[in-house]
Design a protein around this motif. Structure first.
Motif, PDB file in Angstrom:
ATOM      1  N   SER A 120       0.823  -1.216   0.000  1.00 40.64           N
ATOM      2  CA  SER A 120       0.000   0.000   0.000  1.00 40.64           C
ATOM      3  C   SER A 120       0.857   1.266   0.000  1.00 40.64           C
ATOM      4  O   SER A 120       0.502   2.255  -0.643  1.00 40.64           O
ATOM      5  CB  SER A 120      -0.956   0.005   1.193  1.00 40.64           C
ATOM      6  N   THR A 121       2.002   1.231   0.686  1.00 39.40           N
ATOM      7  CA  THR A 121       2.883   2.390   0.726  1.00 39.40           C
ATOM      8  C   THR A 121       3.463   2.686  -0.652  1.00 39.40           C
ATOM      9  O   THR A 121       3.499   3.837  -1.084  1.00 39.40           O
ATOM     10  CB  THR A 121       4.028   2.182   1.740  1.00 39.40           C
ATOM     11  N   GLN A 131       2.173   1.683  -3.366  1.00 39.68           N
ATOM     12  CA  GLN A 131       1.045   1.646  -4.298  1.00 39.68           C
ATOM     13  C   GLN A 131       1.275   0.636  -5.421  1.00 39.68           C
ATOM     14  O   GLN A 131       1.059   0.933  -6.603  1.00 39.68           O
ATOM     15  CB  GLN A 131       0.745   3.035  -4.841  1.00 39.68           C
TER      16      GLN A 131
END
Length: 128
Positions: free
Chosen positions: A42-43, A45
Motif C-alpha cells: 500500500s505504501t 502503491q
C-alpha cells in the motif's frame, strides 16, 4: 524466529508431529510478515492482483501456503488426528472455530501413530 525457520526447513513435510509452540510461533511470524508485505504494497502503491492483495502480499501468501498447510497437518498429527481434519476449515465460521480448538489443544503424550511426542524432547537441543 527459529520456530519460523524450522517450519520452512520442513517446507512440504506432512509426516510427523508439531507441537503447539512451533505452530503458533510460525503463525505469529507469518501474520507479521503478511502485514508488513501489505503495508509495503500500500505504501508503494503496488498493483493489486486480487482484491486487497498487492503483489508482494500475494507472492508471500503463495510462498507460505504449503508450509502453513504442512504445519497444520503435523499439529493435527500431534493430537492423533488425521491431517484431513484440516479440511474442516472449509466450513464457514464453525469449521474455523473447530480447527482453532484443535490447534490450542495439548498433544497426546508418548508415541502415537504419527510418531514420538516432540514436546518430550528438550528445547535445549531444538530438534528440527
Amino acid at each position: 524466529m527459529n520456530w519460523y525457520f524450522a517450519v520452512l526447513r520442513k517446507y512440504a513435510q506432512f509426516q510427523g508431529r508439531s507441537r503447539r509452540k512451533e505452530f503458533w510461533y510460525f503463525t505469529l511470524i507469518n501474520a507479521l510478515i503478511s502485514m508488513a508485505c501489505g503495508l509495503v504494497d500500500s505504501t508503494l502503491q503496488l498493483p493489486t492482483l486480487v482484491e486487497g492483495y498487492g503483489v508482494l502480499a500475494a507472492l508471500y501468501a503463495a510462498f507460505a501456503f504449503i508450509p502453513t498447510v504442512a504445519v497444520t497437518v503435523r499439529r493435527l498429527h500431534d493430537q492423533d488426528r488425521t491431517g484431513w481434519w484440516a479440511l474442516i476449515m472449509l466450513i464457514p465460521i464453525v469449521g474455523m472455530l473447530v480447527l482453532l480448538y484443535f490447534m490450542i489443544q495439548d498433544s497426546t503424550s508418548g508415541v502415537n501413530r504419527f510418531g514420538a511426542n516432540p514436546k518430550e524432547h528438550s528445547d535445549a537441543t531444538f530438534n528440527v
